[in-house]
Design a protein around this motif. Structure first.
Motif, short mmCIF file in Angstrom:
data_model
loop_
_atom_site.label_atom_id
_atom_site.label_comp_id
_atom_site.label_asym_id
_atom_site.label_seq_id
_atom_site.Cartn_x
_atom_site.Cartn_y
_atom_site.Cartn_z
N VAL A 195 -2.66 -5.27 1.81
CA VAL A 195 -3.71 -5.39 0.74
C VAL A 195 -4.92 -4.55 0.92
N ALA A 196 -5.37 -4.51 2.40
CA ALA A 196 -6.46 -3.64 2.63
C ALA A 196 -6.22 -2.13 2.61
N ASN B 93 -3.86 -0.86 0.85
CA ASN B 93 -3.64 -0.54 -0.80
C ASN B 93 -5.12 -0.23 -1.13
N ALA B 94 -6.13 -0.96 -0.90
CA ALA B 94 -7.36 -1.19 -1.39
C ALA B 94 -8.10 0.31 -0.96
N THR C 295 -6.19 3.18 -2.96
CA THR C 295 -6.71 3.07 -4.55
C THR C 295 -8.14 3.69 -4.83
N SER C 296 -9.03 3.22 -3.85
CA SER C 296 -10.51 3.55 -3.88
C SER C 296 -10.61 5.19 -3.66
N GLY D 253 0.79 -1.22 0.06
CA GLY D 253 0.12 -0.20 -0.02
C GLY D 253 0.78 1.26 -0.02
#
Length: 327
Positions: A147-148, A150-151, A154-155, A90
């Motif tokens: 990953v969380a 990063n999400a 990204t959102s 992230g």
């Protein structure tokens, strides 16, 4: 030692070969003599196009690949986790979002975009590190938290883009992960900050060698683990921010390159850091060159090619996760 020397010679030759291939391959065809004469005289229109379009993207791809690869090496040393990579955990997404936000709010401060991106990358890394810590760093937990994070970033970036305004379209141009239409002003940014970041990264190679040891072992040798971890992490975030703010987000570069480097030159960071920098430059530059040739005159962004390469590589590493540092 012999293997290391051969590896360095081979990768340097490969780098210059890829640069040559990138300069002289495309819709405009000139010879070496025409290029040199055109650069000196400034009278050849084709050479001017190459100078203003190909040269900037070659330089940016080179520094972006070197920066992301070295950032991956540093993060893997800090976290003792071979799956640590700026794009996966992230850091790149955080840097990209903050750089995008600051360019929209303060467009006149474009030259300082990497510094704004650094703040976003540092926030993302701090979130991953803090949420992953539970009586020590668990490699799998860190990847899942990364990953969380990063999400989330990204959102936020996608939400910002879909406002539909003229400003957001300009911001998208600045932070996109395609290297087409890059300008010399962007070259100035990445060369300035990138050179500084890469030099500082090499200066801390001995710290990285200590950090891959268990904390108790490093402390018994009189090494200040916490201070070194903080400084090396900051350097890694800075390198990621430089590349993301100028070239866009590339995932898996900092994952693939350090592993290849360890196979070829060993685990000593004095050799691993410079080797990874050169190999990373080769990988991004080659990906960008192939991306503009495969379906010419259209282009495939280098980041997509990297994702196609890196995805299977990550699956392979996860299958081998019993060999992760610290397990």
């Amino acid at each position: 030692m012999k293997k290391t020397i051969i590896s360095f010679i081979a990768i340097i030759i490969l780098f210059f070969g890829v640069v040559y291939f990138s300069v002289f391959t495309g819709s405009i065809d000139v010879s070496m003599s025409e290029l040199i004469h055109g650069l000196v005289s400034g009278t050849n229109a084709d050479v001017q196009v190459i100078k203003d379009l190909r040269f900037p993207r070659i330089i940016i791809a080179t520094f972006a690949g070197a920066s992301l690869s070295v950032a991956g090496v540093l993060l893997q040393a800090v976290l003792r986790n071979p799956l640590a990579e700026p794009g996966i955990i992230g850091v790149s997404a955080g840097a990209g979002f903050m750089g995008m936000l600051m360019v929209a709010i303060f467009p006149t401060l474009f030259f300082f975009t990497p510094l704004f991106a650094f703040i976003g990358g540092a926030i993302a890394f701090a979130l991953v590190y803090s949420f992953s810590w539970k009586s020590g760093l668990n490699p799998l937990r860190m990847i899942l938290v990364g990953v969380a994070v990063n999400a989330i970033f990204t959102s936020l970036s996608q939400t910002f883009n879909y406002r539909g305004s003229y400003t957001s379209s300009l911001v998208t141009e600045v932070t996109t992960s395609t290297l087409a239409m890059k300008k010399w002003s962007e070259v100035e940014i990445i060369v300035t900050y990138g050179t500084l970041g890469l030099l500082v990264a090499f200066l801390v190679f001995s710290w990285c060698n200590y950090l891959v040891l268990e904390d108790k072992t490093a402390k018994s040798l009189g090494f200040n683990v916490n201070l070194a971890r903080f400084i090396v992490s900051a350097i890694a975030v800075l390198l990621t921010s430089i590349a993301t703010a100028t070239a866009g987000m590339f995932i898996f570069v900092g994952l693939i390159i350090p592993h290849i480097g360890r196979l070829l030159v060993g685990t000593d960071h004095k050799k691993l850091i410079p080797f990874s920098a050169i190999l990373g430059a080769v990988l991004i530059l080659l990906s960008d060159t192939l991306g503009r040739l495969i379906i010419a005159p259209n282009e495939i962004p280098a980041s997509i090619i990297m994702a196609l390469i890196g995805g299977p590589f990550l699956i392979f590493l996860l299958r081998k996760s019993d060999r992760i540092y610290g397990n």
